[in-house]
Design a protein around this motif. Sequence first.
Motif, PDB file in Angstrom:
ATOM      1  N   ALA A  93       0.822  -1.204   0.000  1.00 33.81           N
ATOM      2  CA  ALA A  93       0.000   0.000   0.000  1.00 33.81           C
ATOM      3  C   ALA A  93       0.861   1.262   0.000  1.00 33.81           C
ATOM      4  CB  ALA A  93      -0.926  -0.006   1.209  1.00 33.81           C
ATOM      5  N   TYR A  94       1.971   1.256   0.765  1.00 30.64           N
ATOM      6  CA  TYR A  94       2.805   2.457   0.804  1.00 30.64           C
ATOM      7  C   TYR A  94       3.472   2.728  -0.541  1.00 30.64           C
ATOM      8  CZ  TYR A  94       2.114   2.870   5.796  1.00 30.64           C
ATOM      9  OH  TYR A  94       1.548   3.041   7.027  1.00 30.64           O
ATOM     10  N   ILE A  95       3.906   1.653  -1.202  1.00 28.60           N
ATOM     11  CA  ILE A  95       4.527   1.855  -2.516  1.00 28.60           C
ATOM     12  C   ILE A  95       3.523   2.516  -3.470  1.00 28.60           C
ATOM     13  CG2 ILE A  95       5.632   0.733  -4.480  1.00 28.60           C
ATOM     14  CD1 ILE A  95       6.367  -1.563  -2.639  1.00 28.60           C
ATOM     15  N   TRP A  96       2.320   2.007  -3.468  1.00 31.62           N
ATOM     16  CA  TRP A  96       1.307   2.534  -4.397  1.00 31.62           C
ATOM     17  C   TRP A  96       0.823   3.912  -3.988  1.00 31.62           C
ATOM     18  CZ3 TRP A  96       0.078   1.012  -9.131  1.00 31.62           C
ATOM     19  CH2 TRP A  96       0.511  -0.253  -9.530  1.00 31.62           C
ATOM     20  N   LYS A  97       0.863   4.182  -2.698  1.00 35.04           N
ATOM     21  CA  LYS A  97       0.465   5.514  -2.254  1.00 35.04           C
ATOM     22  C   LYS A  97       1.366   6.567  -2.886  1.00 35.04           C
ATOM     23  CE  LYS A  97      -0.881   8.005   1.874  1.00 35.04           C
ATOM     24  NZ  LYS A  97      -0.962   8.032   3.318  1.00 35.04           N
ATOM     25  N   TYR A  98       2.659   6.232  -2.957  1.00 34.67           N
ATOM     26  CA  TYR A  98       3.602   7.137  -3.598  1.00 34.67           C
ATOM     27  C   TYR A  98       3.335   7.234  -5.101  1.00 34.67           C
ATOM     28  CZ  TYR A  98       7.993   8.773  -5.632  1.00 34.67           C
ATOM     29  OH  TYR A  98       8.933   9.449  -6.367  1.00 34.67           O
ATOM     30  N   ILE A  99       3.086   6.102  -5.721  1.00 33.60           N
ATOM     31  CA  ILE A  99       2.866   6.091  -7.172  1.00 33.60           C
ATOM     32  C   ILE A  99       1.657   6.945  -7.540  1.00 33.60           C
ATOM     33  CG2 ILE A  99       2.250   4.600  -9.130  1.00 33.60           C
ATOM     34  CD1 ILE A  99       3.993   2.440  -7.851  1.00 33.60           C
ATOM     35  N   PHE A 100       0.620   6.930  -6.687  1.00 28.07           N
ATOM     36  CA  PHE A 100      -0.578   7.717  -6.960  1.00 28.07           C
ATOM     37  C   PHE A 100      -0.521   9.116  -6.339  1.00 28.07           C
ATOM     38  CE2 PHE A 100      -2.775   3.548  -7.691  1.00 28.07           C
ATOM     39  CZ  PHE A 100      -3.153   3.836  -8.992  1.00 28.07           C
TER      40      PHE A 100
END
Lengths: 278, 319
Positions: B147-154
Motif C-alpha cells: 500500500a505504501y509503494i502505491w500511495k507514492y505512485i498515486f
Amino acid sequence: MFRYTKLTLLREVGLWALALIFLAPFYFLVTTALKPDSEMYTTSPLAVPKSPDFSNFVDVLTATGNSNVVMGLVNSVIITTGSIIGLIALGSITGYVISRSTRRWSKGAYYLFLIAIILPGQLGAVPLYMGARAMGLTGSAWGLIVLYTGMLLPLSIFLYANFFRGLGTDYEEAATIDGASKTQIFSKVVLPMMAPATGTVTIFAGLIVWNDFFTSLIFLGGSANQTLPVAMYYYIGSLVSQWNSIFAIVIVSMIPILALFLFAQKRFIQGFSGGLKG
Amino acid sequence: MTATMQPKSEAAEVPRRGRRTPGAGQETRPRGRGLQFGHWWWALPGITLVIAIHYVATGIGGFFAFTNWTGIGAFEVTGWQNFEAIFKDPTKLGALSNTLFLAFGSVFLGNVAGLIIALGLNRVLKTRYILRTLFFMPVVLSPLATAYIWKYIFDFDGPINAFLMSIGAEDLAKPWLADPQWAIWTVLVVLVWGSTGFAMVIFMAGLAGVPVEVEEAAAIDGANLWQRFRNVTLPAIRPAVAIATTLGIVQGLRVFDPIMALTGGGPAGATETLATQVYKQAFALGNFGGGAALALVLAVIILFFAVIQQRLTRSNPED
C-alpha cells in the motif's frame, strides 16, 4: 504438436514486457529510497538518483520508541517462529487423529475446523481482546503466539488432514504388526513422513503471521513489543510525505520475506498451488 | 475443495471392516476399529483452542452486536437497534457497498489477469519459471508495504502524474487518492496488483492437469484458439477457478490493511470498508456494540458467499 514457434517467441517477449510493467513499483521503491533529501524535490520521480546514498536506511534503523524497526524485526521473528512451532505441533497431531479416525465425531471435528477457516476474525476480535486482556496476554510476544496459533490452527489442521488422507496407512499398519505403540508410530513413522505438509503449513502460516497488521495492531497497541508492520505503521505516521525515508523502511521490512521467497520460490509456489487443492 | 478426499478414506475402511468382523458384532466396533493409529484425546488441545478462539469469541461477539456496550462497565441489550443504525447511516451503507465493490472487482480483475498470464505461461515457454516467480512476487509482500509503494505512485507529485505531465496530458493529472471519485479505483488497482500472482499460480497448477492429448485432438478437429479454451481448457480448470474465486472473495471482503495505509477510509468515507469501520467503531470510538453489529453483518455476508461457492464447487462433476 505444441512446439516452440515464432509465435511462442512473440508470446515470451510480450510476457516479459508485461512483467516489467507489473514490477515497475519496485523500480520506484528502490530509486526513491536511495535519493537524498536534496534530490527528492528537485528531480522527477521517474529519474534515477544522481548521488545515491544509504542515509535513509541509517535513519530508519536507528529510530527508537514506537518506531523501533530493529525491535520490530526481532519481535516479528520471535512471534512468527513461535506461532509456526505451535501450529506444526498442534496441527499435525490433530490433523492426524481426525483423518485416521473413522468415528463419527472426527467428521464433525473436520467440519468444525473447516467452518472456522472462513469465519471472519473481526467478529471475534473484540471479545478475544477482552479475554486476552483479562488473561494478561495483550502486549506480549507470548500472547500473540497463543493467539496466532489458535487463529491459524484450522488452516493448519485442514492442510495436515488432507495430507494424511492422501498418504495411505501401509507404513502404520506395518509398524503395528511389528508391535509399535501408537505413540511410537506417530513419532517414528508418521512424523518423518509429513515433511511436505509441514513445509506448506510453514509457508502459509509464516507468511500470514509475518505480514499481519490488524491483530498485532490491536493486541500489541501501545506496548513496547511491536511487530514489524506495526512499527512501520507508527514510523510512517510520524513522517510527512518523506517518501525516501518511508521507502527505506518499506525495503527493510520486505527484505527478509523477499529473500526467503527468492531462495525457496519453488517450494513457496508449490505450497500455494498444491496446499489448497488438498 | 474438501469433500473430495472424504469418500476415499471411508472406501478404504469398508472392506477391511467387513473382512475382519464377519457378522458385524456391535461390541467389536468401538474397540479401536475406528481409530487404529492414534488416541482420540490427542485431538483435544487443538479442538479446545479452536473452539475457544473461534467459536466462543465469535459467539460472544455476536451477542455484543445486540447491546450498547462501550467496552467498559454495564450495558443493556438493545435488540436490533445497532443494525437499524447501520442501515440508516450513509457512511456504513457506503462501507457496505465499497466492500462488495472491492471484493468482487478485485476477484474478477485479478482472476482474469491471472488466467491470461497463466495461459500465456502455459507450456513451451523457455523462461516460464522465471516469469512465474516475478509475477508471484507481490503476493509475498505485506499488504501494508504494498500500500505504501502505491500511495507514492498515486501521489500528486508521484510517478503517474509525472508521466502524464511528460507526455503533455496535464489535464489528466489529479490527486488520485484524495479525489472522492477516483480513490476507490486506485484502491482496486492496488488490490488487483497484489492478488494477480496468487490467481495465476492456482490457474497454472490447474492447467498443468489438462491432458495435452485432448487439446491436440481438439486442435486437429479444427477448433480455433477460443473454442479450445472455451470447450476444453475452461471446463478442465473449473476446480481451480472455484478455489481462486472463493479465497479471493473471502479475502476481499475482509480487506483492511491496504485501506488503512492508503487512504484511512477517506476522502470523506469514499474508501471506507466494513473492516475499517469495525476497527474504528470498536477500537477507536469505543462503540463495541456497534462495531460488533457491523462485524456480524460482515460475517453473514462472508458466510453467504462462501456457502454459495461451496455449492458451486460440489455440483461440479470434475471435482
